[in-house]
Design a protein around this motif. Sequence first.
Motif, PDB file in Angstrom:
ATOM      1  N   SER A 194      55.532  -0.259 -20.912  1.00 14.30           N
ATOM      2  CA  SER A 194      56.957   0.244 -20.998  1.00 14.30           C
ATOM      3  C   SER A 194      57.292   0.488 -19.148  1.00 14.30           C
ATOM      4  O   SER A 194      58.432  -0.460 -18.917  1.00 14.30           O
ATOM      5  CB  SER A 194      56.407   1.351 -21.088  1.00 14.30           C
ATOM      6  OG  SER A 194      55.981   1.886 -22.938  1.00 14.30           O
ATOM      7  N   CYS A 204      57.035   7.228 -21.936  1.00 14.51           N
ATOM      8  CA  CYS A 204      56.625   6.176 -22.720  1.00 14.51           C
ATOM      9  C   CYS A 204      55.214   5.910 -22.934  1.00 14.51           C
ATOM     10  O   CYS A 204      54.106   6.591 -23.393  1.00 14.51           O
ATOM     11  CB  CYS A 204      57.237   5.180 -23.382  1.00 14.51           C
ATOM     12  SG  CYS A 204      56.378   3.881 -25.419  1.00 14.51           S
ATOM     13  N   THR A 259      53.327   2.792 -31.751  1.00  8.22           N
ATOM     14  CA  THR A 259      54.296   2.066 -33.222  1.00  8.22           C
ATOM     15  C   THR A 259      55.777   3.389 -32.976  1.00  8.22           C
ATOM     16  O   THR A 259      56.268   3.081 -32.837  1.00  8.22           O
ATOM     17  CB  THR A 259      54.231   2.069 -34.644  1.00  8.22           C
ATOM     18  OG1 THR A 259      52.513   1.162 -34.992  1.00  8.22           O
ATOM     19  CG2 THR A 259      54.948   2.062 -35.330  1.00  8.22           C
ATOM     20  N   ARG A 309      57.758   3.316 -30.537  1.00  9.18           N
ATOM     21  CA  ARG A 309      58.333   2.152 -30.058  1.00  9.18           C
ATOM     22  C   ARG A 309      59.633   2.506 -31.649  1.00  9.18           C
ATOM     23  O   ARG A 309      61.050   2.237 -30.684  1.00  9.18           O
ATOM     24  CB  ARG A 309      57.844   0.730 -30.973  1.00  9.18           C
ATOM     25  CG  ARG A 309      56.645   0.469 -30.407  1.00  9.18           C
ATOM     26  CD  ARG A 309      57.433  -0.093 -28.269  1.00  9.18           C
ATOM     27  NE  ARG A 309      56.278  -0.922 -28.282  1.00  9.18           N
ATOM     28  CZ  ARG A 309      55.503   0.103 -26.834  1.00  9.18           C
ATOM     29  NH1 ARG A 309      55.711   0.678 -26.284  1.00  9.18           N
ATOM     30  NH2 ARG A 309      54.620  -0.898 -26.015  1.00  9.18           N
ATOM     31  N   LYS A 310      59.439   3.129 -32.404  1.00  2.72           N
ATOM     32  CA  LYS A 310      59.837   4.114 -32.926  1.00  2.72           C
ATOM     33  C   LYS A 310      61.510   5.308 -32.323  1.00  2.72           C
ATOM     34  O   LYS A 310      62.536   5.177 -32.410  1.00  2.72           O
ATOM     35  CB  LYS A 310      59.514   4.405 -33.995  1.00  2.72           C
ATOM     36  CG  LYS A 310      59.609   3.541 -35.227  1.00  2.72           C
ATOM     37  CD  LYS A 310      58.457   4.065 -36.809  1.00  2.72           C
ATOM     38  CE  LYS A 310      57.987   2.643 -37.116  1.00  2.72           C
ATOM     39  NZ  LYS A 310      57.448   2.810 -38.854  1.00  2.72           N
ATOM     40  N   TYR A 337      61.696   5.104 -28.957  1.00  7.40           N
ATOM     41  CA  TYR A 337      62.883   4.980 -28.075  1.00  7.40           C
ATOM     42  C   TYR A 337      63.659   4.281 -29.082  1.00  7.40           C
ATOM     43  O   TYR A 337      64.801   3.975 -28.176  1.00  7.40           O
ATOM     44  CB  TYR A 337      62.134   4.724 -27.209  1.00  7.40           C
ATOM     45  CG  TYR A 337      61.374   5.505 -26.071  1.00  7.40           C
ATOM     46  CD1 TYR A 337      62.367   6.653 -25.602  1.00  7.40           C
ATOM     47  CD2 TYR A 337      60.440   5.588 -26.312  1.00  7.40           C
ATOM     48  CE1 TYR A 337      61.466   7.908 -24.910  1.00  7.40           C
ATOM     49  CE2 TYR A 337      59.353   6.755 -25.814  1.00  7.40           C
ATOM     50  CZ  TYR A 337      59.893   7.830 -24.715  1.00  7.40           C
ATOM     51  OH  TYR A 337      59.761   8.590 -24.106  1.00  7.40           O
ATOM     52  N   THR A 338      63.680   3.223 -30.505  1.00  5.74           N
ATOM     53  CA  THR A 338      64.846   1.841 -30.872  1.00  5.74           C
ATOM     54  C   THR A 338      65.964   3.584 -30.869  1.00  5.74           C
ATOM     55  O   THR A 338      66.656   3.164 -31.293  1.00  5.74           O
ATOM     56  CB  THR A 338      64.121   1.666 -31.922  1.00  5.74           C
ATOM     57  OG1 THR A 338      63.627   1.136 -31.161  1.00  5.74           O
ATOM     58  CG2 THR A 338      65.062   0.847 -32.367  1.00  5.74           C
ATOM     59  N   SER A 346      62.170   0.239 -23.635  1.00  5.80           N
ATOM     60  CA  SER A 346      60.739   0.840 -23.669  1.00  5.80           C
ATOM     61  C   SER A 346      60.153   0.298 -25.066  1.00  5.80           C
ATOM     62  O   SER A 346      59.664   1.478 -25.779  1.00  5.80           O
ATOM     63  CB  SER A 346      60.293   2.214 -23.781  1.00  5.80           C
ATOM     64  OG  SER A 346      60.633   2.312 -22.131  1.00  5.80           O
ATOM     65  N   SER A 347      60.891   0.018 -26.334  1.00  5.01           N
ATOM     66  CA  SER A 347      60.417  -0.195 -27.530  1.00  5.01           C
ATOM     67  C   SER A 347      60.998  -1.615 -27.728  1.00  5.01           C
ATOM     68  O   SER A 347      59.921  -2.754 -28.065  1.00  5.01           O
ATOM     69  CB  SER A 347      61.641   0.313 -28.392  1.00  5.01           C
ATOM     70  OG  SER A 347      63.047  -0.103 -28.458  1.00  5.01           O
ATOM     71  N   ASN A 362      58.384  -4.858 -27.607  1.00  8.01           N
ATOM     72  CA  ASN A 362      57.445  -5.081 -28.938  1.00  8.01           C
ATOM     73  C   ASN A 362      57.047  -5.690 -29.728  1.00  8.01           C
ATOM     74  O   ASN A 362      56.075  -6.379 -30.118  1.00  8.01           O
ATOM     75  CB  ASN A 362      58.263  -4.622 -30.212  1.00  8.01           C
ATOM     76  CG  ASN A 362      57.742  -3.580 -31.055  1.00  8.01           C
ATOM     77  OD1 ASN A 362      58.277  -3.740 -32.776  1.00  8.01           O
ATOM     78  ND2 ASN A 362      56.791  -3.368 -31.303  1.00  8.01           N
ATOM     79  N   ASP A 412      53.626  -6.398 -28.262  1.00 11.27           N
ATOM     80  CA  ASP A 412      52.516  -5.979 -29.144  1.00 11.27           C
ATOM     81  C   ASP A 412      51.904  -6.050 -30.616  1.00 11.27           C
ATOM     82  O   ASP A 412      50.947  -6.397 -30.747  1.00 11.27           O
ATOM     83  CB  ASP A 412      53.567  -4.002 -29.869  1.00 11.27           C
ATOM     84  CG  ASP A 412      53.698  -3.276 -28.335  1.00 11.27           C
ATOM     85  OD1 ASP A 412      53.020  -3.173 -27.759  1.00 11.27           O
ATOM     86  OD2 ASP A 412      55.096  -2.545 -28.494  1.00 11.27           O
ATOM     87  N   GLY A 431      53.913  -1.106 -34.537  1.00 14.77           N
ATOM     88  CA  GLY A 431      53.640  -1.463 -32.972  1.00 14.77           C
ATOM     89  C   GLY A 431      51.613  -1.813 -32.567  1.00 14.77           C
ATOM     90  O   GLY A 431      52.040  -2.126 -31.822  1.00 14.77           O
TER      91      GLY A 431
END
Length: 520
Positions: free
Chosen positions: A187, A343, A355, A358-359, A361-362, A402-403, A407, A410, A474
């Motif tokens: 990240s 993150c 995972t 990622r969700k 920051y998305t 960061s997402s 990803n 990942d 992720g």
Amino acid sequence: MVLKGWRLILNRVIFIPQRYVLGIMGLFALANSFTMRVCLSMTITQMVLHSESSEHIVGETCPDPQYVGMMNNTIIESTTTSTLLERREKYDWNEATQGLLLSAFYYGYVLTHLPGGLLAEKFGGKWTLGIGLLSTSIATALTPLAVSLGGAVGLFIIRVIEGMGEGPVTPAFVLLLARWVPPSERSRFGAMIFGGAQIGNIFGPYLSGHLLANNGDWANVFYLFGGLGVIWFIFWVLLCYSTPNTHPFISEEEKLYLNNNIAASGLHKKLDPVPFKAILRSPQLWVLVLAAVGHDWGYFTMITDLPKYFSDVLKFNIQETGLMSALPYIAMYVFSFIFASLCDLCIKKKWHSITTGRKIYTTISSTLPAVFVILASYSGCNRVEAVALFIASMAFMAGFYSSVKINAMDIAPNYAGTCSAFVNGLAAISGIITPYLVGLLTPDQTISQWRIAFWTVFVVMVGTNLVYLIWGSGEQQWWDDVDKYGYPKGWKHGLLKKRRPDLEKKVVYPKHDHSPIAHD
């Protein structure tokens, strides 16, 4: 001989970890790429003919503060403009034509994403990325010549060529990060490198505004940023390499650390062919594509059309437009490091999974920016309020680094280049659609027309985020390393690699895990 001597010198004087050297050079790479990408958004406001009008429709258009007293300066303005026209022709392009020209870059950008990812995996990220950006730099410097020879057609073609050069940049960098950066640092490095885009978005409009002020020659903008790209390429070739194991002056300590902490098997051995049949059937990848489309729809609208909104709607002069266009990206750059640090810290402390991170920051980078964009469209002609809301929108959009942006490494650290190319290439179609759509929706540059354009941004960003929240992941997918995970139960599409009896393993499906485990 000269190159060998240069490497010996570097081996002695460079004491910082080489992954940070890669990160710094990556930051400058993305900065250069985005100055070349967005510079047309500023220069096009000075390349086209404008009809001066004092008409102001209350609630639909904003008054021009520069119009007051303009008649007193008519003779001076006329003389200056005449001199400019002798040096550089201006063009009668309507809003739809301008939208098409602003979208031209992304036609080439989309075309070379997947080939760029494949080339990066085959030949290494260093040369794929370096040669791509070098070609964009040369094409950028040649833009004034292309326009003088071919007008709108010449500009469209040269912008497509520039986009083709930048297409491999993101997949090549994702691959480089997958092979250079441990998961607990991704990240932070993602923010460092891809946050360089915001440096480009800051200095691109700001420096362009200064070069274009007082009827400056718009060609100088292309010469400056094209030249800087060539200079970057020279340092890139000397300092950066595709993997730690091929780097000539990395310390043994850092090399050992990276080899022990990076999951990408491509770091240690030659990869099998890209498993396209599994990739194209992967729900996790398609969900990531949708999330990237949503983000890019809002992001490309901002970087491509925000200067036009400041100039044509809020009536900032060209120097003010450069400054106002830069401010949101300063906020985005700062917040990208804040979000990345949070993150990485939470993942390292195991406060939440990759995972979940990622969700989170998305959602931050999609929903909140969409809300602030809508609020800005309802601020009318209040220039301070509008700029403040656009700054807030771009600040929260920084969570993207960061997402969604990282990803792909990942879910597929081995094939990160191809997957990133697939995701970003399809998402970049937004860059083709949004400038042209905005041009069609805003023929008269009224506030209500722009509000409709911003509502489309809201719907796309929020809708795609909801899909990612439900199905995003992720975790490394089975098809990224069949030797490690085996084939999933019910797989009926053949082997992903050539059968080798000496390496075959029996696949056993555990009762409480969807991922098979291979045993000798």
